[in-house]
Design a protein around this motif. Sequence first.
Motif, PDB file in Angstrom:
ATOM      1  N   CYS A  12       0.839  -1.197   0.000  1.00  0.00           N
ATOM      2  CA  CYS A  12       0.000   0.000   0.000  1.00  0.00           C
ATOM      3  C   CYS A  12       0.874   1.248   0.000  1.00  0.00           C
ATOM      4  CB  CYS A  12      -0.908   0.005   1.229  1.00  0.00           C
ATOM      5  SG  CYS A  12      -2.016  -1.414   1.311  1.00  0.00           S
ATOM      6  N   ARG A  13       0.254   2.358  -0.291  1.00  0.00           N
ATOM      7  CA  ARG A  13       0.952   3.641  -0.343  1.00  0.00           C
ATOM      8  C   ARG A  13       1.711   3.930   0.951  1.00  0.00           C
ATOM      9  NH1 ARG A  13      -3.330   7.295  -0.865  1.00  0.00           N
ATOM     10  NH2 ARG A  13      -3.373   7.349   1.405  1.00  0.00           N
ATOM     11  N   ASP A  14       1.156   3.487   2.081  1.00  0.00           N
ATOM     12  CA  ASP A  14       1.801   3.749   3.374  1.00  0.00           C
ATOM     13  C   ASP A  14       2.882   2.723   3.729  1.00  0.00           C
ATOM     14  OD1 ASP A  14       0.349   1.496   4.073  1.00  0.00           O
ATOM     15  OD2 ASP A  14      -0.923   2.509   5.538  1.00  0.00           O
ATOM     16  N   GLY A  15       3.178   1.803   2.802  1.00  0.00           N
ATOM     17  CA  GLY A  15       4.224   0.811   3.029  1.00  0.00           C
ATOM     18  C   GLY A  15       3.735  -0.484   3.653  1.00  0.00           C
ATOM     19  N   SER A  16       2.475  -0.516   4.072  1.00  0.00           N
ATOM     20  CA  SER A  16       1.935  -1.745   4.654  1.00  0.00           C
ATOM     21  C   SER A  16       1.727  -2.792   3.563  1.00  0.00           C
ATOM     22  CB  SER A  16       0.624  -1.459   5.390  1.00  0.00           C
ATOM     23  OG  SER A  16      -0.343  -0.928   4.501  1.00  0.00           O
TER      24      SER A  16
END
Length: 96
Positions: A12-16
């Motif tokens: 995901c965009r947040d690195g998750s």
Amino acid sequence: MEYRNYTYIIECRDGSLYTGWTNCIEKRIREHNNGTGAKFTRGRGPVTLRYLEISETKSEAMKREAAIKKMNCAKKRQLIVDGELKKILEENHICI
């Protein structure tokens, strides 16, 4: 578009990381990016496919998904490093 059984990891965009399974990877990635995929990925898009496995059956794909979900983040990231995503996409004519 060919329908198979896939287990995948997206970032995901947040690195998750999110792990799932599907029988149409192209459609599923679009769903995640449109906000109609898994609840976890809503609001975290855009997502990027990082890992992909092809299984013979839905059951195998689902079992592999469950096994990957039990892994810690470091092990999932190692799967991504060791995986051959580009090769799998090219050999199976998958356009993401």
